[in-house]
Design a protein around this motif. Structure first.
Motif, PDB file in Angstrom:
ATOM      1  N   GLU A  60      -2.077  -7.896  -0.275  1.00  0.00           N
ATOM      2  CA  GLU A  60      -0.757  -7.278  -0.441  1.00  0.00           C
ATOM      3  C   GLU A  60      -0.120  -7.094   0.929  1.00  0.00           C
ATOM      4  N   GLN A  61       0.892  -7.911   1.226  1.00  0.00           N
ATOM      5  CA  GLN A  61       1.550  -7.836   2.531  1.00  0.00           C
ATOM      6  C   GLN A  61       2.390  -6.570   2.672  1.00  0.00           C
ATOM      7  N   ASN A  62       3.071  -6.195   1.582  1.00  0.00           N
ATOM      8  CA  ASN A  62       3.871  -4.981   1.527  1.00  0.00           C
ATOM      9  C   ASN A  62       3.566  -4.278   0.209  1.00  0.00           C
ATOM     10  N   HIS A  69      -5.199  -4.333   0.535  1.00  0.00           N
ATOM     11  CA  HIS A  69      -4.083  -3.902   1.382  1.00  0.00           C
ATOM     12  C   HIS A  69      -4.663  -3.371   2.677  1.00  0.00           C
ATOM     13  N   GLN A 102       3.122  -1.272  12.359  1.00  0.00           N
ATOM     14  CA  GLN A 102       3.724  -0.459  11.301  1.00  0.00           C
ATOM     15  C   GLN A 102       2.699  -0.063  10.229  1.00  0.00           C
ATOM     16  N   ASN A 103       1.451  -0.014  10.607  1.00  0.00           N
ATOM     17  CA  ASN A 103       0.374   0.334   9.669  1.00  0.00           C
ATOM     18  C   ASN A 103       0.147   1.841   9.729  1.00  0.00           C
ATOM     19  N   GLU A 133       4.081  -5.743  -3.459  1.00  0.00           N
ATOM     20  CA  GLU A 133       4.570  -7.118  -3.333  1.00  0.00           C
ATOM     21  C   GLU A 133       3.406  -8.097  -3.410  1.00  0.00           C
ATOM     22  N   GLU A 172       1.848   4.908  -1.414  1.00  0.00           N
ATOM     23  CA  GLU A 172       2.875   3.971  -0.959  1.00  0.00           C
ATOM     24  C   GLU A 172       3.814   3.538  -2.080  1.00  0.00           C
ATOM     25  N   THR A 173       3.377   3.704  -3.315  1.00  0.00           N
ATOM     26  CA  THR A 173       4.242   3.355  -4.455  1.00  0.00           C
ATOM     27  C   THR A 173       4.447   4.553  -5.381  1.00  0.00           C
TER      28      THR A 173
END
Length: 292
Positions: free
Chosen positions: A209-211, A190, A121-122, A214, A66-67
């Motif tokens: 971690e919500q996003n 997460h 959106q998961n 973040e 994701e990152t």
């Protein structure tokens, strides 16, 4: 095209040209070269393709998709691939640009989440082994399109692996059924566990971690601490690729422990976590231990 995008596109084009000149064609001669976005999907490809495929993941073991930032090596790997297996549902936000600038026009793509219902959106649908069967079916169908002469073999392999996923689901369900419902709670770093928890009757109280990338604000941290105390949660669950600092703060204030050795976006390097089924069995062992 915006200047930044143009510069990135040019950079990828240069990298592709360099890689194409220095590497051989995909895979071993006579085998289908498959690339996955994350190492967790390698098991699905290997189970269906057997000795007729080679498989390599773009995101290294232990890194977060994701990152993640693609590398020149990723460009060369993707340029040589015949088949790409990705998750979709927003997990690999960096991948579309890489495909546009690096992939062969003949590259075939499997999107594992296509046809499944994405919740909130998961994107972590593969963590439910019943949803993982959808990934397996799509890989089977694409390998048959590429190599129809061995279609029966791919169908047989996929059926056998899907049966193993059914057995895995039943075994994990049976183990959780021994834990009272009021103790089946998780607070996670997460929210990779929504589909696993929904399948096996566990409630996700919250996630740090919500996003991706973040940090939570103080109010969110306070709420997680209150929830942990209210429901007598014994641990906060995280993965090795994430910093433990925030989890340590919440655990300290809530008077609970940290479990930071779960796997989901990536398999592990030890035999206990080196493939999908082993990974889920290992995760289940760890989670159950904390609930008892």
């Amino acid at each position: 095209m915006p200047r930044l995008h143009l510069e990135r596109a040019c950079a990828f084009s240069v990298l592709l040209a360099l890689c194409a000149c220095s590497v051989p064609s995909s895979g071993t001669i006579g085998k289908i070269g498959v690339v996955t976005s994350i190492s967790t999907f390698n098991s699905f490809v290997e189970a269906v393709g057997g000795s007729r495929v080679t498989v390599q993941s773009l995101v290294p073991i232990g890194a977060s998709p994701e990152t993640y930032q693609p590398t020149p090596e990723n460009v060369g790997t993707l340029a040589r691939a015949q088949l790409l297996v990705e998750n979709g549902a927003g997990l690999e936000s960096w991948l579309d640009r890489t495909i546009q600038n690096a992939a062969s026009p003949s590259l075939r793509i499997v999107i594992g989440t296509d046809g499944l219902t994405v919740k909130n959106q998961n994107p972590h649908l593969w963590m439910d082994p019943q949803y993982a069967k959808n990934y397996v079916r799509k890989i089977r169908d694409e390998l048959i399109r590429i190599d129809p002469a061995h279609g029966d073999e791919y169908r047989k392999n996929a059926a056998q692996y899907s049966a193993k996923l059914d057995d895995l689901t039943k075994n994990i369900s049976r183990r959780y059924s021994r834990i009272p419902a009021h103790r089946r709670y998780m607070i996670v770093f997460h929210n990779a566990w929504q589909y696993y928890n929904d399948r096996f009757g566990i409630t996700t109280l919250g996630f740090i971690e919500q996003n991706p990338g973040e940090d939570p604000n103080p109010a969110q941290i306070g709420r997680l601490i209150d929830l942990a105390k209210l429901h007598q949660v014994h641990a906060i669950f995280s993965e090795p690729e994430y910093s433990p600092k925030l989890a340590q703060q919440i655990a300290r204030d809530a008077g609970i422990t940290i479990v930071d050795n779960l796997y989901d976006d990536s398999i592990g390097s030890s035999p206990r976590t080196a493939d999908y089924i082993s990974m889920l069995n290992y995760d289940t062992d760890i989670i159950l231990k904390s609930m008892r």
